[in-house]
Design a protein around this motif. Sequence first.
Motif, PDB file in Angstrom:
ATOM      1  N   ASP A 271      20.016 -52.781 -32.854  1.00 26.49           N
ATOM      2  CA  ASP A 271      20.644 -53.945 -34.280  1.00 26.49           C
ATOM      3  C   ASP A 271      19.189 -54.634 -34.622  1.00 26.49           C
ATOM      4  OD1 ASP A 271      19.365 -55.024 -31.734  1.00 26.49           O
ATOM      5  OD2 ASP A 271      20.253 -56.888 -31.849  1.00 26.49           O
ATOM      6  N   LEU A 272      17.978 -53.423 -34.640  1.00 28.89           N
ATOM      7  CA  LEU A 272      17.081 -54.341 -36.183  1.00 28.89           C
ATOM      8  C   LEU A 272      16.495 -53.075 -35.805  1.00 28.89           C
ATOM      9  CD1 LEU A 272      15.986 -56.356 -37.000  1.00 28.89           C
ATOM     10  CD2 LEU A 272      14.671 -56.663 -35.405  1.00 28.89           C
ATOM     11  N   LEU A 273      15.631 -52.553 -35.307  1.00 27.67           N
ATOM     12  CA  LEU A 273      14.724 -50.985 -35.236  1.00 27.67           C
ATOM     13  C   LEU A 273      15.662 -50.552 -35.385  1.00 27.67           C
ATOM     14  CD1 LEU A 273      11.964 -53.102 -34.457  1.00 27.67           C
ATOM     15  CD2 LEU A 273      12.847 -52.286 -37.270  1.00 27.67           C
ATOM     16  N   GLY A 274      16.280 -50.393 -34.574  1.00 30.92           N
ATOM     17  CA  GLY A 274      17.235 -49.109 -33.749  1.00 30.92           C
ATOM     18  C   GLY A 274      18.411 -48.216 -34.196  1.00 30.92           C
ATOM     19  N   PHE A 275      18.820 -47.162 -34.006  1.00 27.63           N
ATOM     20  CA  PHE A 275      20.330 -46.291 -34.777  1.00 27.63           C
ATOM     21  C   PHE A 275      21.447 -46.712 -33.645  1.00 27.63           C
ATOM     22  CE2 PHE A 275      23.073 -43.388 -36.124  1.00 27.63           C
ATOM     23  CZ  PHE A 275      21.887 -42.700 -36.678  1.00 27.63           C
ATOM     24  N   ARG A 276      22.518 -47.301 -34.542  1.00 32.15           N
ATOM     25  CA  ARG A 276      23.441 -47.377 -33.793  1.00 32.15           C
ATOM     26  C   ARG A 276      24.520 -46.194 -32.782  1.00 32.15           C
ATOM     27  NH1 ARG A 276      26.459 -52.313 -32.687  1.00 32.15           N
ATOM     28  NH2 ARG A 276      24.965 -53.798 -33.983  1.00 32.15           N
ATOM     29  N   GLU A 277      24.454 -45.588 -33.738  1.00 34.18           N
ATOM     30  CA  GLU A 277      25.839 -44.535 -33.094  1.00 34.18           C
ATOM     31  C   GLU A 277      24.795 -43.633 -32.468  1.00 34.18           C
ATOM     32  OE1 GLU A 277      28.910 -45.001 -34.092  1.00 34.18           O
ATOM     33  OE2 GLU A 277      27.780 -46.355 -35.308  1.00 34.18           O
ATOM     34  N   PRO A 278      25.981 -43.193 -31.746  1.00 33.38           N
ATOM     35  CA  PRO A 278      25.593 -41.656 -31.119  1.00 33.38           C
ATOM     36  C   PRO A 278      24.497 -40.593 -30.908  1.00 33.38           C
ATOM     37  CG  PRO A 278      27.652 -41.797 -30.875  1.00 33.38           C
ATOM     38  CD  PRO A 278      27.355 -42.991 -31.767  1.00 33.38           C
ATOM     39  N   LEU A 279      23.947 -40.010 -31.274  1.00 30.47           N
ATOM     40  CA  LEU A 279      22.790 -38.749 -31.579  1.00 30.47           C
ATOM     41  C   LEU A 279      22.263 -38.062 -31.060  1.00 30.47           C
ATOM     42  CD1 LEU A 279      20.430 -41.135 -33.211  1.00 30.47           C
ATOM     43  CD2 LEU A 279      21.775 -40.175 -34.326  1.00 30.47           C
ATOM     44  N   GLY A 280      23.055 -37.439 -29.710  1.00 35.60           N
ATOM     45  CA  GLY A 280      23.027 -36.635 -28.698  1.00 35.60           C
ATOM     46  C   GLY A 280      23.848 -36.172 -28.463  1.00 35.60           C
ATOM     47  N   HIS A 281      23.526 -35.282 -26.798  1.00 39.56           N
ATOM     48  CA  HIS A 281      24.514 -34.934 -26.005  1.00 39.56           C
ATOM     49  C   HIS A 281      25.188 -35.866 -24.917  1.00 39.56           C
ATOM     50  CE1 HIS A 281      23.077 -30.785 -27.542  1.00 39.56           C
ATOM     51  NE2 HIS A 281      24.509 -30.618 -27.422  1.00 39.56           N
ATOM     52  N   ILE A 282      24.237 -37.037 -24.774  1.00 40.55           N
ATOM     53  CA  ILE A 282      23.884 -38.190 -24.264  1.00 40.55           C
ATOM     54  C   ILE A 282      23.622 -39.800 -24.481  1.00 40.55           C
ATOM     55  CG2 ILE A 282      22.048 -37.637 -22.209  1.00 40.55           C
ATOM     56  CD1 ILE A 282      23.951 -39.055 -19.917  1.00 40.55           C
ATOM     57  N   ASP A 283      24.204 -40.745 -24.920  1.00 37.22           N
ATOM     58  CA  ASP A 283      23.134 -41.226 -25.934  1.00 37.22           C
ATOM     59  C   ASP A 283      22.986 -42.318 -24.488  1.00 37.22           C
ATOM     60  OD1 ASP A 283      22.427 -41.455 -28.525  1.00 37.22           O
ATOM     61  OD2 ASP A 283      23.935 -39.758 -27.623  1.00 37.22           O
ATOM     62  N   PHE A 284      22.042 -43.014 -24.046  1.00 39.08           N
ATOM     63  CA  PHE A 284      21.714 -44.443 -22.919  1.00 39.08           C
ATOM     64  C   PHE A 284      22.168 -45.356 -23.839  1.00 39.08           C
ATOM     65  CE2 PHE A 284      19.959 -40.425 -20.885  1.00 39.08           C
ATOM     66  CZ  PHE A 284      20.908 -40.100 -19.964  1.00 39.08           C
ATOM     67  N   TYR A 285      22.720 -47.025 -23.184  1.00 43.24           N
ATOM     68  CA  TYR A 285      22.458 -47.872 -24.152  1.00 43.24           C
ATOM     69  C   TYR A 285      22.442 -48.500 -22.978  1.00 43.24           C
ATOM     70  CZ  TYR A 285      24.746 -45.646 -28.229  1.00 43.24           C
ATOM     71  OH  TYR A 285      25.437 -45.519 -29.017  1.00 43.24           O
ATOM     72  N   ALA A 286      20.576 -49.002 -23.497  1.00 47.12           N
ATOM     73  CA  ALA A 286      19.813 -49.638 -21.671  1.00 47.12           C
ATOM     74  C   ALA A 286      20.418 -51.775 -22.413  1.00 47.12           C
ATOM     75  CB  ALA A 286      18.574 -49.920 -22.280  1.00 47.12           C
ATOM     76  N   ASN A 287      21.015 -52.637 -21.482  1.00 52.24           N
ATOM     77  CA  ASN A 287      21.575 -53.775 -21.701  1.00 52.24           C
ATOM     78  C   ASN A 287      22.890 -53.486 -23.158  1.00 52.24           C
ATOM     79  OD1 ASN A 287      20.143 -54.648 -19.235  1.00 52.24           O
ATOM     80  ND2 ASN A 287      18.384 -53.549 -20.774  1.00 52.24           N
ATOM     81  N   GLY A 288      23.331 -52.477 -23.300  1.00 50.88           N
ATOM     82  CA  GLY A 288      23.957 -52.778 -23.960  1.00 50.88           C
ATOM     83  C   GLY A 288      23.686 -51.861 -25.565  1.00 50.88           C
ATOM     84  N   GLY A 289      22.183 -51.476 -25.490  1.00 53.99           N
ATOM     85  CA  GLY A 289      22.105 -50.962 -26.771  1.00 53.99           C
ATOM     86  C   GLY A 289      21.066 -51.910 -27.311  1.00 53.99           C
ATOM     87  N   ALA A 290      21.043 -53.233 -27.686  1.00 47.69           N
ATOM     88  CA  ALA A 290      20.169 -54.485 -27.721  1.00 47.69           C
ATOM     89  C   ALA A 290      20.041 -54.801 -27.962  1.00 47.69           C
ATOM     90  CB  ALA A 290      21.175 -54.894 -28.904  1.00 47.69           C
ATOM     91  N   ASP A 291      19.286 -56.447 -27.284  1.00 49.89           N
ATOM     92  CA  ASP A 291      18.593 -56.905 -27.047  1.00 49.89           C
ATOM     93  C   ASP A 291      17.803 -56.875 -25.437  1.00 49.89           C
ATOM     94  OD1 ASP A 291      18.403 -59.071 -29.260  1.00 49.89           O
ATOM     95  OD2 ASP A 291      20.508 -59.787 -28.748  1.00 49.89           O
ATOM     96  N   GLN A 292      17.238 -56.663 -25.336  1.00 48.85           N
ATOM     97  CA  GLN A 292      16.631 -56.336 -24.085  1.00 48.85           C
ATOM     98  C   GLN A 292      15.634 -58.282 -22.816  1.00 48.85           C
ATOM     99  OE1 GLN A 292      16.984 -53.239 -22.381  1.00 48.85           O
ATOM    100  NE2 GLN A 292      17.790 -52.920 -25.171  1.00 48.85           N
ATOM    101  N   PRO A 293      16.114 -57.516 -21.637  1.00 48.09           N
ATOM    102  CA  PRO A 293      15.760 -58.824 -20.624  1.00 48.09           C
ATOM    103  C   PRO A 293      14.487 -58.841 -20.734  1.00 48.09           C
ATOM    104  CG  PRO A 293      16.207 -57.051 -19.300  1.00 48.09           C
ATOM    105  CD  PRO A 293      16.820 -56.499 -21.143  1.00 48.09           C
ATOM    106  N   GLY A 294      14.400 -59.764 -21.097  1.00 46.82           N
ATOM    107  CA  GLY A 294      12.047 -60.059 -20.944  1.00 46.82           C
ATOM    108  C   GLY A 294      11.557 -60.723 -22.267  1.00 46.82           C
ATOM    109  N   CYS A 295      12.220 -59.743 -23.498  1.00 49.58           N
ATOM    110  CA  CYS A 295      11.919 -59.867 -24.557  1.00 49.58           C
ATOM    111  C   CYS A 295      12.307 -61.314 -25.443  1.00 49.58           C
ATOM    112  CB  CYS A 295      12.430 -58.848 -25.468  1.00 49.58           C
ATOM    113  SG  CYS A 295      11.810 -57.002 -25.177  1.00 49.58           S
TER     114      CYS A 295
END
Length: 448
Positions: A207-231
């Motif tokens: 949602d800010l500096l990264g890329f939202r759409e899938p780019l590879g054969h497998i795309d992992f989305y940690a905690n949904g891919g946006a806000d990370q716990p502890g940040c």
Amino acid sequence: VIYAKACWAGALLCSEKCDEFTDLNLGHSIIGTSLKVRLLLYTRLNGTCGTLMSHTDLSAYPQFNASKPTTFIIHGYRPTGSPPNWLNKLTERLLVRKDINVIVVDWNYGAATLKYWEAVKNTRKVASNITALINMLQHGADLSSIHMIGVSLGAHISGFTGANLKGEIGRITALDPAGPGFKGKNPEDRLDSSDAQFVDALHTDMDLLGFREPLGHIDFYANGGADQPGCPKTIFSGQYFKCDHRRSVFLFIDSINATCTSRTYPCSSYKDFLDGKCLTCSQFGNAGCPILGYDVIKWKDILLEQNQTKAYFRTNEKSPYCMTNYRIDVVIWNKDVQWGYLTVKLHGNGKQAQATIDHKSLNFKKFTDTELLAAFDKDIQWVEKVSVKFSTGNVLQPKRKLRILRIRLKNLEPKGNKAQGPLCRYDVLLEENKEVTFRPIPCEESNF
């Protein structure tokens, strides 16, 4: 600081200084830097001491063994000019895990600038530089044995390099590939799955500096891919702009030693994953759900057949980041529908693990099986007791009671023949906000 290192020159052991990653500062970024690419070689012989490589003559580097796999580490945008604080740990972990050549691509001159778009323009030039080295390596190296680990802009540099080599390199790992400058671009202008024989991507700041759409054969989305716990959650907090973004690197580092593995679940959305709708991974057969990071290569053949896979998982807020996933099934016998949240604790061997299921208000209906995903902050090898608390979050209404006819817990992490089977408990009364602890018993259903 200059470290002494051991190196072979013919049959003689010699000592020479270490070459280090370029250390710049904010002053360099304000003025702007012209691109300069330096390639630093690390092997088990010189694991903490880099050797600056030439693009034209490999004979001067007897520690480089072309018959061994080679991994490139490529950093991203460096607005302050400082070396990445994760670089040494990533290099060391890779060399401990496997006897390989690690080449750190130092393009700090070119990445250190306040003008982000200048750094974006430099990505293709860096890729051309790496391509030239790999073309020289081909005389003794197998392209399929090359692994490129690209962080942010480094992910797209990896992609451009792979495209230059017609997608023949073995693997590209993209750690939160950069979004600005690449969103909406055609595949030839960014990383895509055709750039290597296998491409895996990890998204942590889409949602800010990264890329939202899938780019590879497998795309992992940690905690949904946006806000990370502890940040930090607000712009006024320190590390707001880079904490989520660089979390991808730390998650990957955690995966290398294989002692803390994050099981991931292919799913159409993060919401469906949290709702427990994607916990079987039947499409992977006996291989089970894919593991995040270094070892996902074990699922390569199946993932190539799937074409493109999006997988979700949750993490802790600090290392060890891996969580232990359970499927929890709840059947109630309340006459009326009950809405609320559950907090579950597992106890065993003097330890306690907790999972809070609060991503939405849960809907419990009489004699209806409600399936839940519970991600526990640590692994309890053998569960002796279970604690459960029911809450509604509504302080203005009378306290409610959840009358549980049956609760079942199944560990989704495979643990071999000695693994503890599904656990059950029958007839449990939960008064709102009061924790109830009980000893579970093995479930009677053989098909659970």
